[in-house]
Design a protein around this motif. Structure first.
Motif, PDB file in Angstrom:
ATOM      1  N   PRO A 138       0.839  -1.199   0.000  1.00 59.03           N
ATOM      2  CA  PRO A 138       0.000   0.000   0.000  1.00 59.03           C
ATOM      3  C   PRO A 138       0.873   1.247   0.000  1.00 59.03           C
ATOM      4  O   PRO A 138       2.051   1.197   0.379  1.00 59.03           O
ATOM      5  N   GLU A 139       0.315   2.359  -0.389  1.00 59.72           N
ATOM      6  CA  GLU A 139       1.088   3.592  -0.529  1.00 59.72           C
ATOM      7  C   GLU A 139       1.773   3.993   0.774  1.00 59.72           C
ATOM      8  O   GLU A 139       2.920   4.447   0.774  1.00 59.72           O
ATOM      9  N   GLU A 140       1.083   3.813   1.897  1.00 60.95           N
ATOM     10  CA  GLU A 140       1.690   4.208   3.170  1.00 60.95           C
ATOM     11  C   GLU A 140       2.892   3.341   3.526  1.00 60.95           C
ATOM     12  O   GLU A 140       3.729   3.734   4.344  1.00 60.95           O
ATOM     13  N   PHE A 141       2.992   2.159   2.909  1.00 61.69           N
ATOM     14  CA  PHE A 141       4.161   1.308   3.103  1.00 61.69           C
ATOM     15  C   PHE A 141       5.252   1.621   2.087  1.00 61.69           C
ATOM     16  O   PHE A 141       6.424   1.360   2.353  1.00 61.69           O
ATOM     17  N   VAL A 142       4.871   2.141   0.948  1.00 56.46           N
ATOM     18  CA  VAL A 142       5.851   2.411  -0.113  1.00 56.46           C
ATOM     19  C   VAL A 142       6.865   3.445   0.350  1.00 56.46           C
ATOM     20  O   VAL A 142       8.082   3.243   0.254  1.00 56.46           O
TER      21      VAL A 142
END
Length: 377
Positions: A138-142
């Motif tokens: 997910p973007e928050e992990f990227v």
């Protein structure tokens, strides 16, 4: 750079948090390094340590700096996470350590330390995701993964607690060199419990972490003839929560309280899908608890022939493994002794020797400061 002797000493600035196993790691390391002339200052990120955790730090003669800075994996934006790294840089500039030891490697992404950095790969969101979830990050992990990658690239040395996790880290971040393996150690806690007539299964850790797979343990509890007692917080600093319906949740316990439960030598269970090392398992093994563990690479590496391994998604097999040990006390005792024997290899002394070697290596290769006056090469 010359290596300071015990009189001149070596000063290490270490980062840690009081949320999980890194706290025990940092304090055991600090205490173990002290006889080698190493003074440790710990910059504490995230929530402040509890009273018993502060007492542990005092006993380890570690100096604490309570920063109030956000944890990188709980920070709401890359700006805040990078700000934490810059704040640690300012602390380092003020106290002037000889080495910076980052238990949160992402802090090196935006930091410019003028001394060598040794970073330890304890865990990260990318390897967590690959072990627990499916599909793209997910973007928050990227952006968190990008910070960790930059931190890894900035460190003079990378350490990891197991070969399995070192390889997973190298693969996830396309590292040119696999992190050096320095196994975690744990100072054995005084055994204060006694064998009790009422049997129980024991689990411990950050229960709120989905990677610990507590939901499966909770469902298995409904199948057993004895209770599962689960020690650890049900809510994390990032707002993640888990509900427990069948196991008996004990909440966060101090080390002394956990020692009381482990002293009764219950069957210890961990069905983690993600566990780079697992200090709770080591603590249980030190007290000769029979181990029932998830069949994942790190546990196989550490506890082969000293535990029962089960598919962490097979609730029926997990329950049968526990009932087998209850029905066969000799096999349970033999397994507990095997766990204790294996645990004897994972000592604080061995961990300190590996970390000291890393410090020596980076200091010899990075003479960024003049030698300590009076030190010998």
């Amino acid at each position: 750079m010359a290596w300071p002797d015990e009189k001149t000493g070596l000063h290490v600035l270490m980062t840690a948090d009081a949320v999980g196993g890194v706290w025990q790691y940092a304090l055991d390391l600090s205490e173990g390094l002290r006889p080698h002339g190493v003074k440790t200052t710990i910059a504490v990120l995230g929530p402040p340590p509890s009273a018993d955790q502060r007492a542990m730090a005092e006993a380890a003669a570690a100096t604490l700096i309570l920063t109030g800075l956000p944890l990188d994996w709980a920070a709401p934006s890359p700006h805040e996470a990078e700000g934490t790294g810059r704040a640690i840089t300012r602390i380092a500039a003020h106290i002037r350590p000889d080495v910076v030891h980052l238990n949160t490697p992402a802090l090196a992404a935006s930091a410019a330390f003028d001394v060598p950095v040794v970073a330890v790969c304890h865990s990260c969101v990318a390897t967590w995701w690959h072990a627990v979830k499916t599909g793209p990050l997910p973007e928050e992990f990227v952006w968190r993964t990008e910070l960790v990658k930059r931190g890894y690239d900035s460190a003079a040395r990378l350490l990891a607690p197991t070969h399995a996790f070192a390889q997973a880290t190298a693969q996830a971040y396309k590292l040119l060199q696999t992190p050096i393996v320095v196994r975690n150690g744990r100072r054995a806690m005084p055994v204060t419990g006694q064998r009790q007539p009422n049997e129980f299964v024991f689990a411990a850790g950050r229960l709120w972490d989905e990677g610990k797979n507590v939901a499966v343990i909770d469902r298995v509890a409904s199948r057993l003839t004895i209770p599962i007692l689960a020690a650890g917080p049900l809510e994390g600093p990032n707002g993640t929560k888990v509900m427990v319906a069948h196991a008996r949740a004990l909440g966060r316990l101090s080390d002394a309280e956990i020692a009381q439960y482990l002293g009764a030598q219950p069957i210890f269970i961990s069905m983690a899908r993600y566990e780079p090392f697992g200090l709770a398992v080591l603590e249980a093994a030190q007290t000769e608890c029979a181990l029932v563990l998830s069949d994942i690479p790190t546990f196989r590496e550490l506890w082969e022939d000293a535990a029962l391994f089960v598919d962490p998604s097979d609730e029926d097999a997990i329950a049968k493994a526990i009932e087998h040990l209850l029905d066969h006390p000799k096999a349970r005792a033999d397994l507990g002794r095997a766990a204790r024997k294996r645990a004897d290899a994972y000592t604080v002394e061995a961990m300190c020797a590996g970390v000291l070697n890393a410090y020596r290596s980076v200091l010899c290769q990075n003479p960024l400061r003049p030698p300590v006056e009076g030190a010998t090469a």
